[in-house]
Design an enzyme around this catalytic site. Sequence first.
Site, PDB file in Angstrom:
ATOM      1  N   ASP A 148      -8.238  29.510 -49.695  1.00  0.00           N
ATOM      2  CA  ASP A 148      -9.955  29.241 -49.591  1.00  0.00           C
ATOM      3  C   ASP A 148     -10.942  28.864 -49.215  1.00  0.00           C
ATOM      4  O   ASP A 148     -11.661  29.276 -49.335  1.00  0.00           O
ATOM      5  CB  ASP A 148     -10.147  28.398 -50.982  1.00  0.00           C
ATOM      6  CG  ASP A 148      -9.674  26.557 -50.474  1.00  0.00           C
ATOM      7  OD1 ASP A 148      -9.082  26.060 -49.876  1.00  0.00           O
ATOM      8  OD2 ASP A 148      -9.994  25.894 -51.427  1.00  0.00           O
ATOM      9  N   GLY A 149     -10.633  28.206 -47.782  1.00  0.00           N
ATOM     10  CA  GLY A 149     -11.357  27.843 -46.848  1.00  0.00           C
ATOM     11  C   GLY A 149     -11.862  29.428 -46.551  1.00  0.00           C
ATOM     12  O   GLY A 149     -12.868  29.515 -45.807  1.00  0.00           O
ATOM     13  N   ARG A 158       1.614  44.012 -40.137  1.00  0.00           N
ATOM     14  CA  ARG A 158       2.449  45.196 -40.277  1.00  0.00           C
ATOM     15  C   ARG A 158       2.145  45.520 -41.355  1.00  0.00           C
ATOM     16  O   ARG A 158       1.308  46.534 -40.550  1.00  0.00           O
ATOM     17  CB  ARG A 158       3.889  44.258 -40.201  1.00  0.00           C
ATOM     18  CG  ARG A 158       4.622  46.225 -40.167  1.00  0.00           C
ATOM     19  CD  ARG A 158       5.876  45.119 -40.158  1.00  0.00           C
ATOM     20  NE  ARG A 158       7.169  46.477 -40.430  1.00  0.00           N
ATOM     21  CZ  ARG A 158       7.210  47.124 -42.077  1.00  0.00           C
ATOM     22  NH1 ARG A 158       6.933  46.244 -42.833  1.00  0.00           N
ATOM     23  NH2 ARG A 158       8.299  48.042 -41.525  1.00  0.00           N
ATOM     24  N   ARG A 187      21.500   5.580 -50.499  1.00  0.00           N
ATOM     25  CA  ARG A 187      20.100   5.065 -49.555  1.00  0.00           C
ATOM     26  C   ARG A 187      18.917   5.656 -50.732  1.00  0.00           C
ATOM     27  O   ARG A 187      19.379   6.822 -51.421  1.00  0.00           O
ATOM     28  CB  ARG A 187      19.583   5.331 -48.534  1.00  0.00           C
ATOM     29  CG  ARG A 187      20.180   4.397 -47.721  1.00  0.00           C
ATOM     30  CD  ARG A 187      19.765   4.870 -46.055  1.00  0.00           C
ATOM     31  NE  ARG A 187      19.710   3.528 -45.481  1.00  0.00           N
ATOM     32  CZ  ARG A 187      20.745   3.590 -44.299  1.00  0.00           C
ATOM     33  NH1 ARG A 187      20.648   4.494 -43.369  1.00  0.00           N
ATOM     34  NH2 ARG A 187      20.693   2.662 -43.069  1.00  0.00           N
ATOM     35  N   THR A 218      -1.645  31.384 -47.457  1.00  0.00           N
ATOM     36  CA  THR A 218      -1.547  29.777 -47.618  1.00  0.00           C
ATOM     37  C   THR A 218       0.241  29.240 -47.825  1.00  0.00           C
ATOM     38  O   THR A 218       0.601  29.469 -49.237  1.00  0.00           O
ATOM     39  CB  THR A 218      -2.434  28.974 -47.776  1.00  0.00           C
ATOM     40  OG1 THR A 218      -1.664  27.780 -48.122  1.00  0.00           O
ATOM     41  CG2 THR A 218      -2.859  29.620 -49.071  1.00  0.00           C
ATOM     42  N   ILE A 219       1.003  28.377 -47.179  1.00  0.00           N
ATOM     43  CA  ILE A 219       1.957  27.559 -47.758  1.00  0.00           C
ATOM     44  C   ILE A 219       1.489  26.877 -49.037  1.00  0.00           C
ATOM     45  O   ILE A 219       2.595  26.647 -50.230  1.00  0.00           O
ATOM     46  CB  ILE A 219       2.643  26.980 -47.346  1.00  0.00           C
ATOM     47  CG1 ILE A 219       2.039  25.171 -46.001  1.00  0.00           C
ATOM     48  CG2 ILE A 219       3.151  27.300 -46.029  1.00  0.00           C
ATOM     49  CD1 ILE A 219       2.673  24.743 -45.955  1.00  0.00           C
ATOM     50  N   ASP A 220       0.289  26.685 -50.108  1.00  0.00           N
ATOM     51  CA  ASP A 220      -0.036  25.210 -50.741  1.00  0.00           C
ATOM     52  C   ASP A 220      -0.023  26.146 -51.854  1.00  0.00           C
ATOM     53  O   ASP A 220      -0.239  25.112 -53.201  1.00  0.00           O
ATOM     54  CB  ASP A 220      -1.134  25.113 -50.542  1.00  0.00           C
ATOM     55  CG  ASP A 220      -1.245  24.396 -49.278  1.00  0.00           C
ATOM     56  OD1 ASP A 220      -0.672  23.921 -48.682  1.00  0.00           O
ATOM     57  OD2 ASP A 220      -2.336  23.856 -49.002  1.00  0.00           O
ATOM     58  N   ARG A 239      -8.348  26.950 -37.648  1.00  0.00           N
ATOM     59  CA  ARG A 239     -10.361  26.642 -38.262  1.00  0.00           C
ATOM     60  C   ARG A 239     -11.460  26.427 -38.138  1.00  0.00           C
ATOM     61  O   ARG A 239     -11.386  26.239 -36.270  1.00  0.00           O
ATOM     62  CB  ARG A 239     -10.063  25.543 -39.033  1.00  0.00           C
ATOM     63  CG  ARG A 239      -8.673  25.222 -39.435  1.00  0.00           C
ATOM     64  CD  ARG A 239      -8.392  23.570 -40.443  1.00  0.00           C
ATOM     65  NE  ARG A 239      -7.337  23.077 -40.792  1.00  0.00           N
ATOM     66  CZ  ARG A 239      -6.446  24.330 -41.604  1.00  0.00           C
ATOM     67  NH1 ARG A 239      -6.658  24.827 -42.935  1.00  0.00           N
ATOM     68  NH2 ARG A 239      -5.347  23.732 -41.669  1.00  0.00           N
ATOM     69  N   GLY A 271      -4.504  27.086 -41.910  1.00  0.00           N
ATOM     70  CA  GLY A 271      -2.971  26.961 -41.988  1.00  0.00           C
ATOM     71  C   GLY A 271      -2.286  28.388 -42.281  1.00  0.00           C
ATOM     72  O   GLY A 271      -2.413  29.022 -42.604  1.00  0.00           O
ATOM     73  N   ASP A 321      -2.470  26.823 -53.794  1.00  0.00           N
ATOM     74  CA  ASP A 321      -3.319  26.666 -54.365  1.00  0.00           C
ATOM     75  C   ASP A 321      -4.620  27.776 -54.845  1.00  0.00           C
ATOM     76  O   ASP A 321      -5.376  27.186 -54.752  1.00  0.00           O
ATOM     77  CB  ASP A 321      -3.907  25.510 -54.170  1.00  0.00           C
ATOM     78  CG  ASP A 321      -4.336  25.629 -52.292  1.00  0.00           C
ATOM     79  OD1 ASP A 321      -4.182  26.358 -51.504  1.00  0.00           O
ATOM     80  OD2 ASP A 321      -5.331  24.946 -51.549  1.00  0.00           O
ATOM     81  N   MET A 373       4.540  18.717 -47.603  1.00  0.00           N
ATOM     82  CA  MET A 373       2.712  19.600 -47.628  1.00  0.00           C
ATOM     83  C   MET A 373       1.755  19.962 -48.974  1.00  0.00           C
ATOM     84  O   MET A 373       2.550  19.889 -50.295  1.00  0.00           O
ATOM     85  CB  MET A 373       2.260  20.259 -46.645  1.00  0.00           C
ATOM     86  CG  MET A 373       2.299  19.227 -45.250  1.00  0.00           C
ATOM     87  SD  MET A 373       2.012  21.199 -44.388  1.00  0.00           S
ATOM     88  CE  MET A 373       1.799  19.733 -42.439  1.00  0.00           C
ATOM     89  N   GLY A 413      17.161  18.244 -57.617  1.00  0.00           N
ATOM     90  CA  GLY A 413      17.143  17.522 -58.292  1.00  0.00           C
ATOM     91  C   GLY A 413      16.664  16.046 -57.625  1.00  0.00           C
ATOM     92  O   GLY A 413      17.736  15.861 -58.390  1.00  0.00           O
ATOM     93  N   ALA A 414      15.449  16.157 -57.392  1.00  0.00           N
ATOM     94  CA  ALA A 414      15.428  14.552 -56.863  1.00  0.00           C
ATOM     95  C   ALA A 414      15.116  14.366 -58.987  1.00  0.00           C
ATOM     96  O   ALA A 414      14.961  14.213 -59.307  1.00  0.00           O
ATOM     97  CB  ALA A 414      13.560  15.242 -56.670  1.00  0.00           C
ATOM     98  N   ARG A 429      19.488  14.821 -48.511  1.00  0.00           N
ATOM     99  CA  ARG A 429      20.992  14.162 -49.487  1.00  0.00           C
ATOM    100  C   ARG A 429      21.864  13.328 -49.508  1.00  0.00           C
ATOM    101  O   ARG A 429      22.593  12.915 -49.817  1.00  0.00           O
ATOM    102  CB  ARG A 429      20.630  14.977 -50.766  1.00  0.00           C
ATOM    103  CG  ARG A 429      21.388  14.827 -51.935  1.00  0.00           C
ATOM    104  CD  ARG A 429      21.350  13.636 -52.688  1.00  0.00           C
ATOM    105  NE  ARG A 429      20.228  14.149 -54.264  1.00  0.00           N
ATOM    106  CZ  ARG A 429      19.737  13.775 -54.843  1.00  0.00           C
ATOM    107  NH1 ARG A 429      20.248  12.220 -54.934  1.00  0.00           N
ATOM    108  NH2 ARG A 429      18.440  14.378 -55.987  1.00  0.00           N
TER     109      ARG A 429
HETATM  110  O1  F6P Z   1      -2.966  24.932 -46.167  1.00  0.00           O
HETATM  111  C1  F6P Z   1      -2.029  24.429 -45.230  1.00  0.00           C
HETATM  112  C2  F6P Z   1      -1.914  23.157 -44.601  1.00  0.00           C
HETATM  113  O2  F6P Z   1      -0.247  23.043 -43.927  1.00  0.00           O
HETATM  114  C3  F6P Z   1      -1.453  21.988 -45.479  1.00  0.00           C
HETATM  115  O3  F6P Z   1      -0.501  21.764 -46.801  1.00  0.00           O
HETATM  116  C4  F6P Z   1      -2.442  21.070 -44.844  1.00  0.00           C
HETATM  117  O4  F6P Z   1      -2.598  20.030 -45.667  1.00  0.00           O
HETATM  118  C5  F6P Z   1      -2.737  20.984 -44.118  1.00  0.00           C
HETATM  119  O5  F6P Z   1      -2.711  22.773 -43.365  1.00  0.00           O
HETATM  120  C6  F6P Z   1      -2.606  20.477 -42.636  1.00  0.00           C
HETATM  121  O6  F6P Z   1      -3.688  21.065 -41.480  1.00  0.00           O
HETATM  122  P1  F6P Z   1      -3.967  20.910 -39.881  1.00  0.00           P
HETATM  123  O7  F6P Z   1      -2.190  21.350 -39.294  1.00  0.00           O
HETATM  124  O8  F6P Z   1      -4.618  21.860 -39.551  1.00  0.00           O
HETATM  125  O9  F6P Z   1      -3.864  19.944 -39.735  1.00  0.00           O
END
Ligand code: F6P
Length: 336
Positions: A103-104, A21, A163, A126-128, A72, A11, A130, A170, A186-187, A155
Amino acid sequence: MKRIAMLTSGGDAPGMNAAIRAIVLASHYSGIQPLGYQHGFNGLLEQEYRYLGTEDVYNIIQRGGTILKSARCQPFTTPEGARLAASNLNQAKVDGLIIIGGDGSFHGAEHLSNYWNGKIVGLPGTIDNDINGTDATIGYYTAIDTALESIDKVRDTADAFERIFLIEVMGRHAGFIGLSAAVCSGAEQVLLPELYPDAPPELDDLAEHIQRAQKIRGKCSYIMVMSENLWPGGATDLANQLKARTGIECRPVILGHVQRGGSPVSLDRMLASKLGAYAVEALLAGKTGIMIGERNQQLVEVPFQQSWNKPKALDPYLVKIQRQVFDLVKNENNTN
Ligand code: F6P
């Protein structure tokens, strides 16, 4: 070391261009020739690369996505795939490879190291967020801000209509974006995989909290931030079930890939610039099999295996204060 290559994989994340860069500039500064492979590990299989001059990285630090494209790549995970990649790298006379991804991608790096003798260094992109061994990954801070901007807007309308909104963010199987976005917006409620490791939360508990919030405060807006992959059927299914259970209108908002795009915030640009430059230094020093990260403002070298061998923990203090927000509603007496 005369020639290094780089690729972005998995991703895409805002700040990947800033890392490219930094690698290109540090390489030229050190008299090394940088190559960019296109389309992640696919580029290694297809021998799809180009030389990167300093002019190729002008005006990209602020751009989201990745100028090298990402993908990927299943065929690379086979022994034949890695052998072909190794042979292509040798043919291109590459001495060191920098892999920017999650990590992949680092599993891919480790796999390649069984077949190729060159040096390999990873950058967490990665945005995750993790990835173990680094406080943050490139792209994470921008993703929080992107999610937050949307939640703040939701909000406004939630407040106007009093509501309930369920906002799915993600993170794959990690709750970093969810927790940060919940605290900062502030959820009233947050559902994260780390808080429900064995089973999804009980519908009755979720419904009761919503009803209680409305009882205490009168009709009001209510934001529940939830991580993707947490509730079978996602935010749409949970919103429908909560509406049926409470009789209150519940609306889902799935933020999706918008969280992967956009101009990187300054924190991501700084992180990417530091990690990219240091990756070149590490290769020059003969390092291999490591991810470059940052902990407590110190650049660190983390063996690939340590980046994935245990789940990265959420900030416990953020978890605690978000829990307090939840408990205040749960425990408050109705004084109206
Ligand atoms: O790892 C980044 C990510 O955006 C995850 O947050 C999400 O689960 C996944 O990739 C989505 O992957 P794809 O764009 O291949 O569906």
